[in-house]
Design an enzyme around this catalytic site. Sequence first.
Site, PDB file in Angstrom:
ATOM      1  N   LYS A 264      47.815   3.697 -15.876  1.00 60.91           N
ATOM      2  CA  LYS A 264      48.150   4.142 -14.516  1.00 60.91           C
ATOM      3  C   LYS A 264      49.603   4.629 -14.431  1.00 60.91           C
ATOM      4  CE  LYS A 264      44.026   3.231 -13.831  1.00 60.91           C
ATOM      5  NZ  LYS A 264      43.163   2.294 -13.172  1.00 60.91           N
TER       6      LYS A 264
HETATM    7  C1  LIG Z   1      41.808   1.611 -13.091  1.00 53.98           C
HETATM    8  C2  LIG Z   1      40.930   1.731 -11.907  1.00 53.98           C
HETATM    9  C3  LIG Z   1      40.470   0.600 -11.211  1.00 53.98           C
HETATM   10  C4  LIG Z   1      40.627  -0.808 -11.732  1.00 53.98           C
HETATM   11  O1  LIG Z   1      41.929  -1.191 -12.016  1.00 53.98           O
HETATM   12  P1  LIG Z   1      42.203  -2.544 -12.824  1.00 53.98           P
HETATM   13  O2  LIG Z   1      43.638  -2.856 -12.491  1.00 53.98           O
HETATM   14  O3  LIG Z   1      42.004  -2.220 -14.263  1.00 53.98           O
HETATM   15  O4  LIG Z   1      41.282  -3.591 -12.341  1.00 53.98           O
HETATM   16  C5  LIG Z   1      39.752   0.784 -10.052  1.00 53.98           C
HETATM   17  N1  LIG Z   1      39.472   2.013  -9.589  1.00 53.98           N
HETATM   18  C6  LIG Z   1      39.862   3.133 -10.236  1.00 53.98           C
HETATM   19  C7  LIG Z   1      39.526   4.465  -9.658  1.00 53.98           C
HETATM   20  C8  LIG Z   1      40.585   3.024 -11.424  1.00 53.98           C
HETATM   21  O5  LIG Z   1      40.945   4.130 -12.083  1.00 53.98           O
END
Ligand SMILES: *Cc1c(COP(=O)(O)O)cnc(C)c1O
Length: 382
Positions: free
Chosen positions: A186
């Site tokens: 992210k």
């Molecule tokens: C990465 C992601 C999540 C989940 O995030 P985590 O922190 O790994 O639980 C949820 N929704 C979207 C669209 C994502 O890209």
Amino acid sequence: MNIRKEFLPFSRPSIGEAEIQGVVTCLKSGWITTGAICKTLEDRFCELTGASGAVTLSSATAGMHLMLKLLELQPGDEILTPSMTFASTVNMILLHGAKPVFADIEYGTLNVNAACLEEKITPRTRAIIPVHFAGAPVDMDAVNLLARRYRLAVIEDAAHAVGTYYKGVHAGGFGHPAIFSFHPIKNITTGEGGLVSLNDPDLEKKLRLARFHGIERDAWKRYGKGGNPSYDIVEPGYKYNLPDLLAALGVAQFDRWRELNDRRRMLAQLYRDGLKGTVGLDLPQVPAYDHVHAWHLLIVKITGMPRDLFMQKLADYNIGYGLHFPPAHELSCVKARTGSSGPLPETERAADKIISLPLFPDMAETDVQYVCEAIKEILKNV
Ligand SMILES: *Cc1c(COP(=O)(O)O)cnc(C)c1O
């Protein structure tokens, strides 16, 4: 063209000296689990989003789990979300006993289409979970209108949306709970982690309790001098807190988010210029309304050859790639439990063509040029 020797990954976190120092300082401080540094990260997100509260968590998925629970969504309730989303959301809906109902997207942006959301609303619909896909904001005016008209809860999936603004308002600034992710791919990371921003002090209090066993006071207060180590639990809770050790990484990353996103934006523009007019692929489109894009992902659609073949060829050029996402309505667990959601033509049109190209702040402009050249060569005979 010459094939590069070193593999170009699809993503890599940008970790500088400040991040390392932040973590080391925390390690030496004597307090490494949830405490003052998590609070700092929460304060930063309140400022960024304009929300009245923010709660750090072990992941965005944990945030989704707790929000479904705290919004008192019942088994059998229908929850509207695009099929073009990460499976974690759909897992949480299913594990909660609720029913995911999928709305179609816009092919160009991969964002959910508000008209398609409205078509899927039934008397059992309780909530909408829009995703600011790849960092492009969803049309929140349209979502808010539906939420008011049909009295639905909204949970923004802001996993891609640190630095995403819709008409001047940051993701999480619309009065609804918004869930951010700090997974390493992210825009900013804590290694693993997440955060929910929200505008309801009562809900925030419940979220803080649910995040840590249901125990009333924070550990760092319980273990402080003169603290009372006893506790009571009224509602049993989970173990979803973020340690300060990781929040220290997050605070240092947060302090760089503009710089990191500026770099992503510049690289995304290089891609869009470099690939413009290439036959055999569709470039990502950006929303027509006023917005700031966080460029979490650079997703193209391969129209000139089967995507599997294109991926193989990218690998031959030593280039990494991602897939965001296999559509949720085609996952076996979804098919087995909920049956068909009806036709999702634009989702299906995009699903077998999308591929995420390398995009991360520490890649070089020449890396982008290399990928563009490789792609043009791969597609030159189509
Ligand atoms: C990465 C992601 C999540 C989940 O995030 P985590 O922190 O790994 O639980 C949820 N929704 C979207 C669209 C994502 O890209």
